[in-house]
Every structure is written in C-alpha cells, then in structure tokens.
Design a protein around this motif. Structure first.
Motif, PDB file in Angstrom:
ATOM      1  N   ASP A 179      65.483  90.559 -35.061  1.00  9.00           N
ATOM      2  CA  ASP A 179      65.132  89.974 -33.771  1.00  9.00           C
ATOM      3  C   ASP A 179      65.784  90.803 -32.662  1.00  9.00           C
ATOM      4  O   ASP A 179      67.005  90.987 -32.635  1.00  9.00           O
ATOM      5  CB  ASP A 179      65.646  88.528 -33.738  1.00  9.00           C
ATOM      6  CG  ASP A 179      65.253  87.776 -32.472  1.00  9.00           C
ATOM      7  OD1 ASP A 179      64.759  88.412 -31.525  1.00  9.00           O
ATOM      8  OD2 ASP A 179      65.470  86.554 -32.438  1.00  9.00           O
ATOM      9  N   ALA A 180      64.963  91.295 -31.737  1.00  9.15           N
ATOM     10  CA  ALA A 180      65.475  92.051 -30.590  1.00  9.15           C
ATOM     11  C   ALA A 180      65.025  91.403 -29.289  1.00  9.15           C
ATOM     12  O   ALA A 180      64.786  92.078 -28.293  1.00  9.15           O
ATOM     13  CB  ALA A 180      65.009  93.505 -30.655  1.00  9.15           C
ATOM     14  N   SER A 181      64.904  90.065 -29.302  1.00 11.02           N
ATOM     15  CA  SER A 181      64.558  89.342 -28.077  1.00 11.02           C
ATOM     16  C   SER A 181      65.794  89.243 -27.182  1.00 11.02           C
ATOM     17  O   SER A 181      66.915  89.589 -27.592  1.00 11.02           O
ATOM     18  CB  SER A 181      64.030  87.950 -28.419  1.00 11.02           C
ATOM     19  OG  SER A 181      65.026  87.189 -29.070  1.00 11.02           O
ATOM     20  N   ASP A 182      65.602  88.746 -25.954  1.00 17.20           N
ATOM     21  CA  ASP A 182      66.698  88.788 -24.987  1.00 17.20           C
ATOM     22  C   ASP A 182      67.907  87.949 -25.386  1.00 17.20           C
ATOM     23  O   ASP A 182      69.026  88.219 -24.951  1.00 17.20           O
ATOM     24  CB  ASP A 182      66.211  88.389 -23.589  1.00 17.20           C
ATOM     25  CG  ASP A 182      65.612  86.985 -23.544  1.00 17.20           C
ATOM     26  OD1 ASP A 182      65.649  86.279 -24.574  1.00 17.20           O
ATOM     27  OD2 ASP A 182      65.100  86.607 -22.472  1.00 17.20           O
ATOM     28  N   SER A 183      67.709  86.934 -26.251  1.00 10.26           N
ATOM     29  CA  SER A 183      68.847  86.111 -26.667  1.00 10.26           C
ATOM     30  C   SER A 183      69.817  86.855 -27.584  1.00 10.26           C
ATOM     31  O   SER A 183      70.941  86.392 -27.808  1.00 10.26           O
ATOM     32  CB  SER A 183      68.354  84.844 -27.375  1.00 10.26           C
ATOM     33  OG  SER A 183      67.612  85.180 -28.539  1.00 10.26           O
ATOM     34  N   ALA A 215      62.905  99.407 -45.172  1.00  8.20           N
ATOM     35  CA  ALA A 215      62.181  99.734 -43.952  1.00  8.20           C
ATOM     36  C   ALA A 215      62.747  98.864 -42.834  1.00  8.20           C
ATOM     37  O   ALA A 215      63.267  97.779 -43.090  1.00  8.20           O
ATOM     38  CB  ALA A 215      60.681  99.489 -44.120  1.00  8.20           C
ATOM     39  N   VAL A 216      62.649  99.348 -41.601  1.00 13.75           N
ATOM     40  CA  VAL A 216      63.256  98.629 -40.474  1.00 13.75           C
ATOM     41  C   VAL A 216      62.213  98.373 -39.391  1.00 13.75           C
ATOM     42  O   VAL A 216      61.543  99.300 -38.925  1.00 13.75           O
ATOM     43  CB  VAL A 216      64.433  99.428 -39.867  1.00 13.75           C
ATOM     44  CG1 VAL A 216      65.046  98.648 -38.698  1.00 13.75           C
ATOM     45  CG2 VAL A 216      65.483  99.725 -40.920  1.00 13.75           C
ATOM     46  N   THR A 217      62.103  97.108 -38.993  1.00 12.84           N
ATOM     47  CA  THR A 217      61.243  96.692 -37.881  1.00 12.84           C
ATOM     48  C   THR A 217      62.064  95.818 -36.946  1.00 12.84           C
ATOM     49  O   THR A 217      62.828  94.965 -37.407  1.00 12.84           O
ATOM     50  CB  THR A 217      60.026  95.899 -38.383  1.00 12.84           C
ATOM     51  OG1 THR A 217      59.212  96.740 -39.203  1.00 12.84           O
ATOM     52  CG2 THR A 217      59.183  95.390 -37.213  1.00 12.84           C
ATOM     53  N   VAL A 218      61.929  96.027 -35.641  1.00 13.62           N
ATOM     54  CA  VAL A 218      62.509  95.102 -34.671  1.00 13.62           C
ATOM     55  C   VAL A 218      61.361  94.361 -33.996  1.00 13.62           C
ATOM     56  O   VAL A 218      60.241  94.874 -33.911  1.00 13.62           O
ATOM     57  CB  VAL A 218      63.387  95.818 -33.631  1.00 13.62           C
ATOM     58  CG1 VAL A 218      64.620  96.423 -34.287  1.00 13.62           C
ATOM     59  CG2 VAL A 218      62.611  96.880 -32.871  1.00 13.62           C
ATOM     60  N   PHE A 219      61.651  93.162 -33.550  1.00 14.51           N
ATOM     61  CA  PHE A 219      60.589  92.364 -32.943  1.00 14.51           C
ATOM     62  C   PHE A 219      61.145  91.509 -31.812  1.00 14.51           C
ATOM     63  O   PHE A 219      62.304  91.088 -31.818  1.00 14.51           O
ATOM     64  CB  PHE A 219      59.896  91.476 -33.985  1.00 14.51           C
ATOM     65  CG  PHE A 219      60.772  90.381 -34.543  1.00 14.51           C
ATOM     66  CD1 PHE A 219      60.791  89.114 -33.962  1.00 14.51           C
ATOM     67  CD2 PHE A 219      61.578  90.603 -35.651  1.00 14.51           C
ATOM     68  CE1 PHE A 219      61.583  88.104 -34.470  1.00 14.51           C
ATOM     69  CE2 PHE A 219      62.375  89.601 -36.166  1.00 14.51           C
ATOM     70  CZ  PHE A 219      62.378  88.345 -35.567  1.00 14.51           C
TER      71      PHE A 219
END
Length: 260
Positions: free
Chosen positions: A81-85, A113-117
């Motif tokens: 999770d790369a949301s503002d919180s 594997a790496v994913t940010v969302f």
C-alpha cells in the motif's frame, strides 16, 4: 533360397490411420493444494505423513497422487500500500521489513515480484530472484492517493501465469480499508476460486492514524486470506511488520503440498 527383395522406402505400404471414432484420448488433470496445519494454540504442525490427510472435492473423497512435506519453492507477489496514509515511518518500516524478508528469509530458489498501489497499481518488478531489487525499487516510492486493495489483487492475479515455481502466493501490506476499488469484495473472492494462489495480508492498525484515514478492516482481509488458505495478521505498530513477515516465512517453510 529365394532372394529377399528390398522395397524402396518410398514404395512401402503404410498402415492406414485409425478412423477418428477408434481413437481414445486420455487426459489427466492434477490439482495441487497447499496445506498449513496448526494446533489448537495456533502453532505450526510439521512432519505429518501422507496418511494423515484427506482431500474432498464437492463432498467426494479424492485419491492423493502427490504429497510432500519438504519445502517447495515459492513465487511471492508483494503488494505494498502506497496511499497517503502510509506516509512517514509506516512506509519506511514497510520498506525495511520487505527488504529483510526477501534478502534473508526467502529461500535461494524462491522468486518474488513487487507492486505498489494506491487507487492505481504500479508494477515495480516482475518475477526476480535478485534479492537487491526490492530495496532499489521501493526506495523512491512516495505515498499518495487513496486505497484500492481489491483492484490491486485483481490486477496481480494474472502474474501467476508467468511464475516459475509450482507454489505461489500474494502478500498484501496495508494500513487502511479499501476506499477506491472498482472491484467489489465478491469479485475478488470469485476470482480467487479460479486460481491456486493463497493470499496473506498484514494490516497495520496503528493508534497514531489520522482521523481522515479509514482504519484497516481485519474482517474483510480475513475473508480474502482465509478462503485462499492464507491468513491475516494485524500489527499495531509499523515496526512490527518485520516480525509478522518472519512468521509468514516460517509458515511458507512448513506447508504441505498435496496433489490429487
């Protein structure tokens, strides 16, 4: 004695092909499942023999044709999770924990594997065995936007088709509830039924959360992970993500692979 004549290869009679109605096609389908066994106190149970397991599909007992208690290499998709919180210490602690996990706790034959969302997904790395990739791709990530966990899982599912290991899992690390997905919970649950992935989630439920941020929904995460054979762990400080990932590594090391 009569002389045996050699017939040129091109003149030899070839037996006629069988009519289509006489051809019988045999097709065997192997279904594999990963099993984690715990006792009443939640401790992992290792070393069980094959005859301690039974598999049922639609209420019908199945013959177990493949079984191993040895560790099987895993392909692990990491969704951060790369949301503002996730601003400040949370994203920093998550980076450190993930780097330690892939560098020191995954087996050499594993891949990740790496994913940010946030409300979008960004695949930072496809399947790799390079243990230095996680730190390098996560370093520049700056949290912003809202949280779309369901969409992130749906977008990650096709990655399993390109993996190199038989066993595969997704790991979701988030500090909030889904607030921005186009997909619904039921859509994700339905999609998971069509895959052999198991889902793990680490929810950060920190007391210093800003009022405008929606807290992590442990029940919803549990519905996703439990259905797939994984589990959800809730921590109350982002510094505890490292310990939660160590528990996950131990579980990956203790699973049984069953085929029927």
């Amino acid at each position: 004695m009569a002389e045996k004549k050699q017939v040129p290869y091109g003149l030899r009679k070839i037996p006629p092909a069988l009519p289509a109605q006489h051809l019988v096609m045999h097709c065997a389908r192997l279904t594999t499942v990963n099993a984690t066994v715990t006792d009443l106190d939640g401790h992992l149970v290792k070393g069980l023999p094959r005859d301690r397991f039974e598999v049922y599909e639609d209420g019908v007992a199945q013959d177990i044709t493949q079984f191993t208690a040895d560790r099987v290499p895993v392909s692990l998709g990491i969704l951060l999770d790369a949301s503002d919180s996730m601003y400040g210490r949370r994203i920093a602690d998550a980076r450190t924990a993930i780097d330690h996990f892939v560098s020191d706790l995954l087996a050499p034959e594993d891949e990740y594997a790496v994913t940010v969302f946030n409300h979008h997904q960004d695949v930072l790395s496809g399947w790799t065995g390079d243990r230095g990739v996680a730190a390098s791709v996560l370093g520049p990530v700056k949290p912003w936007g809202s949280t779309a966990i369901y969409d992130a899982i749906m977008a990650a599912l096709p990655m399993a088709d390109d993996r190199h290991n038989q066993r595969a899992a997704l790991l979701v690390v988030s500090d909030g509830a889904d607030t921005a997905s186009d997909a619904a919970l039921r859509d994700v649950r339905r999609a998971l039924l069509r895959t052999d992935l198991f889902i793990y989630a680490i929810g950060i439920d920190s007391p210093d959360r800003r009022i405008i941020n929606t807290p992590v929904n442990a029940m919803t995460l549990g519905e996703l992970t439990d259905q797939s054979g994984g589990r959800t762990r809730i921590v109350h400080d982002s510094a505890d993500v490292t310990g939660a990932l160590a528990q996950l590594a131990e579980e990956l090391n203790s699973q049984y692979l069953i085929g029927y």
